[in-house]
Motif scaffolding. Structure first.
Motif, PDB file in Angstrom:
ATOM      1  N   CYS A   7      14.687  10.279  46.809  1.00  0.00           N
ATOM      2  CA  CYS A   7      13.354  10.392  47.405  1.00  0.00           C
ATOM      3  C   CYS A   7      13.254  11.606  48.321  1.00  0.00           C
ATOM      4  CB  CYS A   7      13.022   9.123  48.191  1.00  0.00           C
ATOM      5  SG  CYS A   7      12.968   7.621  47.199  1.00  0.00           S
ATOM      6  N   LEU A   8      14.280  11.817  49.146  1.00  0.00           N
ATOM      7  CA  LEU A   8      14.287  12.973  50.032  1.00  0.00           C
ATOM      8  C   LEU A   8      14.259  14.275  49.236  1.00  0.00           C
ATOM      9  CD1 LEU A   8      16.977  11.847  52.642  1.00  0.00           C
ATOM     10  CD2 LEU A   8      14.484  11.679  52.837  1.00  0.00           C
ATOM     11  N   PHE A   9      14.962  14.288  48.115  1.00  0.00           N
ATOM     12  CA  PHE A   9      14.990  15.472  47.268  1.00  0.00           C
ATOM     13  C   PHE A   9      13.608  15.764  46.687  1.00  0.00           C
ATOM     14  CE2 PHE A   9      16.218  17.374  43.005  1.00  0.00           C
ATOM     15  CZ  PHE A   9      16.496  18.639  43.518  1.00  0.00           C
ATOM     16  N   CYS A  10      12.861  14.721  46.334  1.00  0.00           N
ATOM     17  CA  CYS A  10      11.501  14.920  45.830  1.00  0.00           C
ATOM     18  C   CYS A  10      10.605  15.501  46.913  1.00  0.00           C
ATOM     19  CB  CYS A  10      10.923  13.593  45.328  1.00  0.00           C
ATOM     20  SG  CYS A  10      11.683  12.979  43.813  1.00  0.00           S
ATOM     21  N   PHE A  11      10.705  14.974  48.127  1.00  0.00           N
ATOM     22  CA  PHE A  11       9.947  15.537  49.245  1.00  0.00           C
ATOM     23  C   PHE A  11      10.345  16.991  49.482  1.00  0.00           C
ATOM     24  CE2 PHE A  11       8.255  11.548  51.301  1.00  0.00           C
ATOM     25  CZ  PHE A  11       6.983  12.034  51.529  1.00  0.00           C
ATOM     26  N   GLU A  12      11.644  17.259  49.422  1.00  0.00           N
ATOM     27  CA  GLU A  12      12.131  18.620  49.636  1.00  0.00           C
ATOM     28  C   GLU A  12      11.582  19.570  48.581  1.00  0.00           C
ATOM     29  OE1 GLU A  12      14.531  21.875  51.084  1.00  0.00           O
ATOM     30  OE2 GLU A  12      13.564  20.100  51.937  1.00  0.00           O
ATOM     31  N   ALA A  13      11.561  19.139  47.327  1.00  0.00           N
ATOM     32  CA  ALA A  13      11.032  19.984  46.254  1.00  0.00           C
ATOM     33  C   ALA A  13       9.564  20.298  46.468  1.00  0.00           C
ATOM     34  CB  ALA A  13      11.233  19.293  44.904  1.00  0.00           C
ATOM     35  N   LEU A  14       8.776  19.279  46.827  1.00  0.00           N
ATOM     36  CA  LEU A  14       7.345  19.489  47.024  1.00  0.00           C
ATOM     37  C   LEU A  14       7.076  20.310  48.279  1.00  0.00           C
ATOM     38  CD1 LEU A  14       4.398  19.019  46.322  1.00  0.00           C
ATOM     39  CD2 LEU A  14       4.534  16.800  47.483  1.00  0.00           C
ATOM     40  N   SER A  15       7.719  19.958  49.381  1.00  0.00           N
ATOM     41  CA  SER A  15       7.517  20.681  50.629  1.00  0.00           C
ATOM     42  C   SER A  15       7.891  22.149  50.481  1.00  0.00           C
ATOM     43  CB  SER A  15       8.352  20.034  51.742  1.00  0.00           C
ATOM     44  OG  SER A  15       8.221  20.748  52.946  1.00  0.00           O
ATOM     45  N   ALA A  16       9.033  22.420  49.849  1.00  0.00           N
ATOM     46  CA  ALA A  16       9.469  23.798  49.662  1.00  0.00           C
ATOM     47  C   ALA A  16       8.500  24.576  48.778  1.00  0.00           C
ATOM     48  CB  ALA A  16      10.873  23.825  49.055  1.00  0.00           C
ATOM     49  N   SER A  17       7.981  23.917  47.743  1.00  0.00           N
ATOM     50  CA  SER A  17       7.023  24.582  46.860  1.00  0.00           C
ATOM     51  C   SER A  17       5.753  24.974  47.614  1.00  0.00           C
ATOM     52  CB  SER A  17       6.670  23.668  45.683  1.00  0.00           C
ATOM     53  OG  SER A  17       5.663  24.243  44.868  1.00  0.00           O
ATOM     54  N   LEU A  18       5.246  24.055  48.428  1.00  0.00           N
ATOM     55  CA  LEU A  18       4.014  24.321  49.174  1.00  0.00           C
ATOM     56  C   LEU A  18       4.237  25.315  50.308  1.00  0.00           C
ATOM     57  CD1 LEU A  18       2.542  20.690  49.348  1.00  0.00           C
ATOM     58  CD2 LEU A  18       1.868  22.557  47.814  1.00  0.00           C
ATOM     59  N   GLU A  19       5.450  25.340  50.854  1.00  0.00           N
ATOM     60  CA  GLU A  19       5.772  26.248  51.948  1.00  0.00           C
ATOM     61  C   GLU A  19       6.326  27.581  51.463  1.00  0.00           C
ATOM     62  OE1 GLU A  19       8.499  23.950  54.234  1.00  0.00           O
ATOM     63  OE2 GLU A  19       6.956  22.631  55.065  1.00  0.00           O
ATOM     64  N   LYS A  20       6.448  27.739  50.149  1.00  0.00           N
ATOM     65  CA  LYS A  20       6.938  28.980  49.538  1.00  0.00           C
ATOM     66  C   LYS A  20       8.343  29.337  50.029  1.00  0.00           C
ATOM     67  CE  LYS A  20       2.828  29.339  47.717  1.00  0.00           C
ATOM     68  NZ  LYS A  20       2.603  28.931  46.316  1.00  0.00           N
ATOM     69  N   ARG A  21       9.239  28.357  49.997  1.00  0.00           N
ATOM     70  CA  ARG A  21      10.632  28.597  50.379  1.00  0.00           C
ATOM     71  C   ARG A  21      11.563  28.014  49.321  1.00  0.00           C
ATOM     72  NH1 ARG A  21      12.793  23.817  52.146  1.00  0.00           N
ATOM     73  NH2 ARG A  21      11.334  22.239  52.937  1.00  0.00           N
ATOM     74  N   THR A  22      12.826  28.359  49.411  1.00  0.00           N
ATOM     75  CA  THR A  22      13.814  27.849  48.467  1.00  0.00           C
ATOM     76  C   THR A  22      14.250  26.443  48.888  1.00  0.00           C
ATOM     77  OG1 THR A  22      14.646  30.077  48.043  1.00  0.00           O
ATOM     78  CG2 THR A  22      16.075  28.226  47.426  1.00  0.00           C
ATOM     79  N   PRO A  23      14.165  25.452  48.009  1.00  0.00           N
ATOM     80  CA  PRO A  23      14.540  24.088  48.383  1.00  0.00           C
ATOM     81  C   PRO A  23      16.047  23.886  48.395  1.00  0.00           C
ATOM     82  CG  PRO A  23      13.896  24.143  46.087  1.00  0.00           C
ATOM     83  CD  PRO A  23      13.651  25.533  46.625  1.00  0.00           C
ATOM     84  N   MET A  24      16.496  22.873  49.110  1.00  0.00           N
ATOM     85  CA  MET A  24      17.879  22.439  49.019  1.00  0.00           C
ATOM     86  C   MET A  24      18.122  21.845  47.627  1.00  0.00           C
ATOM     87  SD  MET A  24      18.218  20.517  52.733  1.00  0.00           S
ATOM     88  CE  MET A  24      19.904  19.960  52.450  1.00  0.00           C
TER      89      MET A  24
END
Length: 306
Positions: A7-24
């Motif tokens: 679940c945290l990884f899904c949040f990380e993927a979405l947050s990083a996409s919207l923030e234009k950064r590289t996800p963990m």
């Protein structure tokens, strides 16, 4: 089955996409969650006095290559490696296994701390023996909006019945369900604090003998049928019918409506070639606040070691 890390990884993927950064990566999320100080609620067990779940240094269940990790969970990211070394001096990392967290459990997470490493006990969440050695699976990602009164409303749900490597499938479908569900507008950056994500890994697919050959609360169902010379199909995850309070017939009819069938309710059984595939899958959920506190902890650790 699904885990908190998924679940945290899904949040990380979405947050990083919207923030234009590289996800963990998934491996980095799993490794940092193992080291993350988590408070333990009391567990229900056979003993008269509940005991705290024991701590161990078990590695995360899988990594990006799909192979089990070795005995010590050493992250590939040097920053996370330093984070591990910094936290290991005072306590052993907690087990990464955890049960579902949703508004219905009444578990709340306190506001984010300003310190880099928050002591054990300030991040309460109910834990269990849930863990996962699965490296690929059919999966569905569900995004819900949580209102101030803790009620849920669907914000996006898309998945696949084809097995996916979790390291790529979770990220891909987290974004697809958030940004490309045709029933909703794409999720925006400002909406993130209102969201909860639920991950369901699907297992035990079986052809049902008839439309009622499945159990409420145990099986999800996927139907297909013909009507007016057109093939229809749709599916519900295992938790949908119990959440809505439907019986089996109501679930089937609702699912047929979802597929686009417009016939009379009492005529549902008269459609052509109605087939039902049943499957299982236990969902794991996490809200934005839990993700944000964990992510701030990781970020603070990175800053501290730079």
């Amino acid at each position: 089955m699904a885990t908190v890390e998924h679940c945290l990884f899904c949040f990380e993927a979405l947050s990083a996409s919207l923030e234009k950064r590289t996800p963990m990566t998934l491996y980095q999320v799993q490794s940092s969650w193992t080291a993350y100080p988590k408070g333990l609620d009391e567990e229900d067990d056979d003993d008269e006095q509940p005991e705290l779940e024991s701590f161990d240094s078990s590695p995360p269940s899988d990594n990006e290559s799909g192979k089990p990790s070795s005995s010590v969970p050493v992250p590939r990211n040097p920053i996370l490696e330093r984070l591990f070394n910094s936290s290991s001096g005072s306590s052993t990392p907690a087990s990464s296994s955890s049960s579902s967290l949703s508004p219905s459990t009444n578990n709340t997470t306190p506001s984010s701390s300003s310190t880099s490493f928050v002591p054990i006990g300030l991040h309460p969440r109910r834990t269990s023996q849930r863990s996962s050695n699965i490296t690929e699976s059919p999966l569905f990602i569900t995004w819900n909006t949580i209102s101030p009164s803790s009620s849920k409303s669907l914000r996006g749900c898309i998945g696949t019945f084809e097995p996916q490597p979790l390291s790529s499938g979770l990220s891909s479908y987290a974004l697809t369900s958030a940004l490309s569900d045709h029933r909703f507008n794409p999720i925006t950056l400002r909406e993130l604090p209102t969201l909860e994500v639920s991950v369901t890994l699907l297992t035990d697919f079986e052809n049902a003998k008839d439309p009622m050959d499945w159990e409420l609360g145990v099986h999800g169902i996927r139907i297909s049928f013909y009507a007016r010379n057109k093939r229809y199909g749709a599916c519900y995850l295992p938790d949908v019918a119990p959440e809505q309070g439907w019986d089996k017939e109501e679930t089937i009819v609702s699912l047929m409506r979802k597929a686009g069938w417009g016939g009379k309710r009492e005529k549902w059984s008269e459609v052509g070639d109605l087939k039902v595939v049943r499957f299982q899958g236990m969902a794991e959920s996490a809200g934005w606040e839990e993700y944000k506190q964990w992510r701030d902890w990781v970020k603070n650790g990175e800053q501290k070691n730079n």
